[in-house]
Write a protein that holds these residues in place. Structure first.
Motif, PDB file in Angstrom:
ATOM      1  N   LYS A 161      -4.419  -4.254  -1.699  1.00 30.90           N
ATOM      2  CA  LYS A 161      -3.331  -3.553  -1.027  1.00 30.90           C
ATOM      3  C   LYS A 161      -3.137  -4.098   0.386  1.00 30.90           C
ATOM      4  O   LYS A 161      -4.095  -4.216   1.147  1.00 30.90           O
ATOM      5  N   LEU A 162      -1.877  -4.419   0.708  1.00 30.05           N
ATOM      6  CA  LEU A 162      -1.529  -4.833   2.065  1.00 30.05           C
ATOM      7  C   LEU A 162      -0.644  -3.776   2.699  1.00 30.05           C
ATOM      8  O   LEU A 162       0.261  -3.236   2.061  1.00 30.05           O
ATOM      9  N   LYS A 163      -0.903  -3.500   3.970  1.00 28.28           N
ATOM     10  CA  LYS A 163      -0.167  -2.473   4.694  1.00 28.28           C
ATOM     11  C   LYS A 163       1.047  -3.079   5.390  1.00 28.28           C
ATOM     12  O   LYS A 163       0.926  -4.087   6.087  1.00 28.28           O
ATOM     13  N   PRO A 164       2.230  -2.468   5.218  1.00 23.72           N
ATOM     14  CA  PRO A 164       3.419  -2.973   5.915  1.00 23.72           C
ATOM     15  C   PRO A 164       3.191  -3.027   7.415  1.00 23.72           C
ATOM     16  O   PRO A 164       2.562  -2.144   7.993  1.00 23.72           O
ATOM     17  N   LEU A 165       3.709  -4.070   8.033  1.00 28.99           N
ATOM     18  CA  LEU A 165       3.528  -4.279   9.455  1.00 28.99           C
ATOM     19  C   LEU A 165       4.500  -3.401  10.228  1.00 28.99           C
ATOM     20  O   LEU A 165       5.707  -3.475  10.044  1.00 28.99           O
ATOM     21  N   ILE A 166       3.971  -2.543  11.093  1.00 27.63           N
ATOM     22  CA  ILE A 166       4.807  -1.664  11.905  1.00 27.63           C
ATOM     23  C   ILE A 166       4.671  -2.101  13.353  1.00 27.63           C
ATOM     24  O   ILE A 166       3.810  -1.637  14.093  1.00 27.63           O
ATOM     25  N   THR A 167       5.494  -3.048  13.734  1.00 26.63           N
ATOM     26  CA  THR A 167       5.510  -3.537  15.117  1.00 26.63           C
ATOM     27  C   THR A 167       6.952  -3.772  15.514  1.00 26.63           C
ATOM     28  O   THR A 167       7.835  -3.932  14.681  1.00 26.63           O
ATOM     29  N   GLU A 168       7.183  -3.811  16.810  1.00 31.12           N
ATOM     30  CA  GLU A 168       8.518  -4.114  17.292  1.00 31.12           C
ATOM     31  C   GLU A 168       8.761  -5.609  17.143  1.00 31.12           C
ATOM     32  O   GLU A 168       7.956  -6.423  17.553  1.00 31.12           O
ATOM     33  N   ALA A 225       0.891 -12.350   4.682  1.00 27.45           N
ATOM     34  CA  ALA A 225       2.259 -12.302   4.162  1.00 27.45           C
ATOM     35  C   ALA A 225       3.168 -11.768   5.243  1.00 27.45           C
ATOM     36  O   ALA A 225       2.816 -10.821   5.957  1.00 27.45           O
ATOM     37  N   ILE A 226       4.340 -12.352   5.377  1.00 27.12           N
ATOM     38  CA  ILE A 226       5.274 -11.901   6.391  1.00 27.12           C
ATOM     39  C   ILE A 226       5.707 -10.465   6.098  1.00 27.12           C
ATOM     40  O   ILE A 226       5.949 -10.097   4.953  1.00 27.12           O
ATOM     41  N   GLY A 227       5.716  -9.628   7.144  1.00 29.66           N
ATOM     42  CA  GLY A 227       6.074  -8.224   6.986  1.00 29.66           C
ATOM     43  C   GLY A 227       4.893  -7.318   6.679  1.00 29.66           C
ATOM     44  O   GLY A 227       5.062  -6.103   6.556  1.00 29.66           O
ATOM     45  N   PHE A 228       3.682  -7.903   6.587  1.00 31.33           N
ATOM     46  CA  PHE A 228       2.480  -7.115   6.282  1.00 31.33           C
ATOM     47  C   PHE A 228       1.352  -7.485   7.235  1.00 31.33           C
ATOM     48  O   PHE A 228       1.306  -8.603   7.760  1.00 31.33           O
ATOM     49  N   GLU A 229       0.464  -6.537   7.468  1.00 28.34           N
ATOM     50  CA  GLU A 229      -0.695  -6.814   8.303  1.00 28.34           C
ATOM     51  C   GLU A 229      -1.613  -7.798   7.592  1.00 28.34           C
ATOM     52  O   GLU A 229      -1.867  -7.679   6.399  1.00 28.34           O
ATOM     53  N   THR A 230      -2.097  -8.798   8.344  1.00 25.67           N
ATOM     54  CA  THR A 230      -3.077  -9.724   7.780  1.00 25.67           C
ATOM     55  C   THR A 230      -4.359  -8.956   7.496  1.00 25.67           C
ATOM     56  O   THR A 230      -4.805  -8.143   8.303  1.00 25.67           O
ATOM     57  N   ARG A 231      -4.938  -9.210   6.323  1.00 26.88           N
ATOM     58  CA  ARG A 231      -6.123  -8.449   5.926  1.00 26.88           C
ATOM     59  C   ARG A 231      -7.258  -9.383   5.524  1.00 26.88           C
ATOM     60  O   ARG A 231      -7.028 -10.398   4.863  1.00 26.88           O
ATOM     61  N   ILE A 268      10.336 -12.685  14.734  1.00 28.37           N
ATOM     62  CA  ILE A 268      11.668 -12.287  15.165  1.00 28.37           C
ATOM     63  C   ILE A 268      12.536 -11.952  13.953  1.00 28.37           C
ATOM     64  O   ILE A 268      13.672 -11.504  14.104  1.00 28.37           O
ATOM     65  N   TYR A 269      11.992 -12.171  12.765  1.00 32.62           N
ATOM     66  CA  TYR A 269      12.613 -11.725  11.517  1.00 32.62           C
ATOM     67  C   TYR A 269      11.472 -11.514  10.540  1.00 32.62           C
ATOM     68  O   TYR A 269      10.649 -12.403  10.342  1.00 32.62           O
ATOM     69  N   ASN A 270      11.389 -10.317   9.920  1.00 37.90           N
ATOM     70  CA  ASN A 270      10.176  -9.975   9.186  1.00 37.90           C
ATOM     71  C   ASN A 270      10.324  -9.990   7.670  1.00 37.90           C
ATOM     72  O   ASN A 270       9.705  -9.192   6.964  1.00 37.90           O
ATOM     73  N   GLN A 271      11.113 -10.919   7.164  1.00 33.38           N
ATOM     74  CA  GLN A 271      11.189 -11.126   5.724  1.00 33.38           C
ATOM     75  C   GLN A 271      11.094 -12.620   5.424  1.00 33.38           C
ATOM     76  O   GLN A 271      11.355 -13.459   6.292  1.00 33.38           O
ATOM     77  N   ASN A 272      10.714 -12.944   4.170  1.00 36.15           N
ATOM     78  CA  ASN A 272      10.647 -14.341   3.772  1.00 36.15           C
ATOM     79  C   ASN A 272      12.040 -14.977   3.796  1.00 36.15           C
ATOM     80  O   ASN A 272      13.028 -14.354   3.411  1.00 36.15           O
ATOM     81  N   ILE A 273      12.096 -16.218   4.250  1.00 37.23           N
ATOM     82  CA  ILE A 273      13.303 -17.030   4.144  1.00 37.23           C
ATOM     83  C   ILE A 273      12.911 -18.232   3.280  1.00 37.23           C
ATOM     84  O   ILE A 273      12.246 -19.154   3.757  1.00 37.23           O
ATOM     85  N   ILE A 274      13.271 -18.207   2.021  1.00 39.96           N
ATOM     86  CA  ILE A 274      12.810 -19.202   1.060  1.00 39.96           C
ATOM     87  C   ILE A 274      13.735 -20.419   1.058  1.00 39.96           C
ATOM     88  O   ILE A 274      14.946 -20.298   0.924  1.00 39.96           O
ATOM     89  N   GLY A 275      13.141 -21.595   1.222  1.00 40.96           N
ATOM     90  CA  GLY A 275      13.865 -22.851   1.110  1.00 40.96           C
ATOM     91  C   GLY A 275      13.564 -23.496  -0.229  1.00 40.96           C
ATOM     92  O   GLY A 275      12.458 -23.366  -0.763  1.00 40.96           O
ATOM     93  N   ILE A 276      14.556 -24.195  -0.782  1.00 46.95           N
ATOM     94  CA  ILE A 276      14.395 -24.898  -2.055  1.00 46.95           C
ATOM     95  C   ILE A 276      14.625 -26.384  -1.810  1.00 46.95           C
ATOM     96  O   ILE A 276      15.732 -26.790  -1.435  1.00 46.95           O
ATOM     97  N   SER A 294       0.813  -1.220   0.000  1.00 50.30           N
ATOM     98  CA  SER A 294       0.000   0.000   0.000  1.00 50.30           C
ATOM     99  C   SER A 294       0.843   1.264   0.000  1.00 50.30           C
ATOM    100  O   SER A 294       0.360   2.334  -0.394  1.00 50.30           O
ATOM    101  N   GLU A 295       2.108   1.170   0.431  1.00 49.36           N
ATOM    102  CA  GLU A 295       2.966   2.358   0.479  1.00 49.36           C
ATOM    103  C   GLU A 295       3.876   2.470  -0.739  1.00 49.36           C
ATOM    104  O   GLU A 295       3.944   3.507  -1.380  1.00 49.36           O
ATOM    105  N   THR A 296       4.575   1.381  -1.074  1.00 53.23           N
ATOM    106  CA  THR A 296       5.535   1.456  -2.190  1.00 53.23           C
ATOM    107  C   THR A 296       4.897   1.127  -3.531  1.00 53.23           C
ATOM    108  O   THR A 296       5.478   1.398  -4.575  1.00 53.23           O
ATOM    109  N   LYS A 297       3.714   0.494  -3.505  1.00 53.41           N
ATOM    110  CA  LYS A 297       3.002   0.019  -4.702  1.00 53.41           C
ATOM    111  C   LYS A 297       3.717  -1.145  -5.372  1.00 53.41           C
ATOM    112  O   LYS A 297       3.347  -1.570  -6.470  1.00 53.41           O
ATOM    113  N   GLY A 298       4.749  -1.677  -4.728  1.00 60.82           N
ATOM    114  CA  GLY A 298       5.441  -2.846  -5.266  1.00 60.82           C
ATOM    115  C   GLY A 298       4.595  -4.095  -5.129  1.00 60.82           C
ATOM    116  O   GLY A 298       3.794  -4.240  -4.205  1.00 60.82           O
ATOM    117  N   LYS A 299       4.773  -5.031  -6.053  1.00 58.70           N
ATOM    118  CA  LYS A 299       4.015  -6.274  -6.029  1.00 58.70           C
ATOM    119  C   LYS A 299       4.568  -7.204  -4.948  1.00 58.70           C
ATOM    120  O   LYS A 299       5.772  -7.277  -4.738  1.00 58.70           O
TER     121      LYS A 299
END
Length: 296
Positions: free
Chosen positions: A87-94, A69-75, A181-189, A27-32
């Motif tokens: 649009k998903l809003k970035p999660l702003i939490t500690e 989605a990790i790093g975004f508020e569940t909607r 405790i980490y707010n980005q995807n960690i992708i496993g293959i 919702s902020e950067t408009k990135g997919k």
């Protein structure tokens, strides 16, 4: 049952009508936003957005659709209001405490060891995404090797290079996962076959929280993970067609359900007890086969 192994599928097929087609954006950067898991609330229907944030979903009538989605508020959104973009809003939490510092790797400790050859029970994914989490308790022995270096997961995949996501959660008062405790995807293959899939997280500099933490595996309902197979029901010769989304995740038998949780339709709940099937798992609970290497 898929092949001769016991694979527990959390979801079943569902007949659906009506199609949603949209793109999920920040919702902020408009990135997919790629790899957003999507559920129809209280229904066995779901999917995952692809690398370009695009998704298609068939549902019957007007329903509530949940986006996670990790790093975004569940909607939660009414399906009749979903248009060209969601649009998903970035999660702003500690975040749970993360310590970042320079360090030399001189000591290591491995916890959660498992024997690949001894495991023949799995969590698998049907046509709807879900998440399962395993809790790791902090022990005083970890003080000198408190940083997370590698995560090893027992995977079994019938397709090449299937993708899955790892989420790292803290702990709520009732014992269930909470916050990241980490707010980005960690992708496993996961390579094809039965493998120990290793993910190097040493560069994230994540310190083992004193309250313990959860490692969660999230399945993706994406085309490259799709596996179609034929099977027969007991007492019948008729061949049926099945679909799974790879990989399956190996499990070990546990006496209690306290360290194993499942997330679906926006809620966490304890893992179920195994009834029937493989003898050593019968009457016990399934705990994901995950091995951690800690370092200083």
């Amino acid at each position: 049952m898929k092949k001769a192994l016991l694979i527990t599928f959390f979801l079943i097929s569902n007949i659906c009508f009506g199609q949603l087609k949209s793109v999920i954006i920040d919702s902020e950067t408009k990135g997919k936003i790629p790899y957003v898991n999507i559920w129809v609330e209280n229904e066995n229907i779901g999917t995952t957005s692809n690398e370009n944030g695009e998704f298609e979903l068939e549902i019957d009538g007007n329903k509530i659709v949940l986006f996670s989605a990790i790093g975004f508020e569940t909607r939660k959104i009414s399906s009749d209001s979903i248009k060209n973009t969601v649009k998903l809003k970035p999660l702003i939490t500690e975040l749970e405490e993360i310590v970042i510092s320079s360090k030399k790797l001189t000591q290591e400790l491995t916890i959660g060891e498992f024997k690949k050859s001894k495991i023949n029970n799995y969590f698998g994914c049907g046509i709807k995404p879900w998440i399962t989490a395993r809790y790791f308790e902090y022990k005083d022995d970890y003080e000198k090797t408190s940083f997370l270096k590698t995560i090893r997961v027992l995977t079994k995949s019938d397709v090449k290079n299937s993708k899955f996501n790892i989420r790292l959660y803290g702990v709520r008062e009732n014992g269930e996962p909470k916050n990241y405790i980490y707010n980005q995807n960690i992708i496993g293959i996961a390579k094809k076959g039965k493998k120990t899939t290793e993910i190097d997280v040493s560069k994230l500099n994540i310190e083992f929280p004193k309250s313990g933490f959860f490692i969660a595996i999230e399945w993706f309902i994406i085309e490259e993970n799709k596996y179609e197979y034929k099977y027969t029901m007991e007492g019948s010769r008729k061949k049926l067609e099945g679909i799974s989304y790879e990989p399956a995740i190996g499990t070990i038998p546990a006496e209690t359900d306290e360290n194993s949780w499942i997330f679906n339709q926006g809620k966490w709940r304890k893992v179920w007890k195994n009834n029937g099937g493989i003898k050593k798992y019968n009457g016990k609970y399934s705990l994901m086969a995950i091995e951690l290497t800690l370092s200083n």
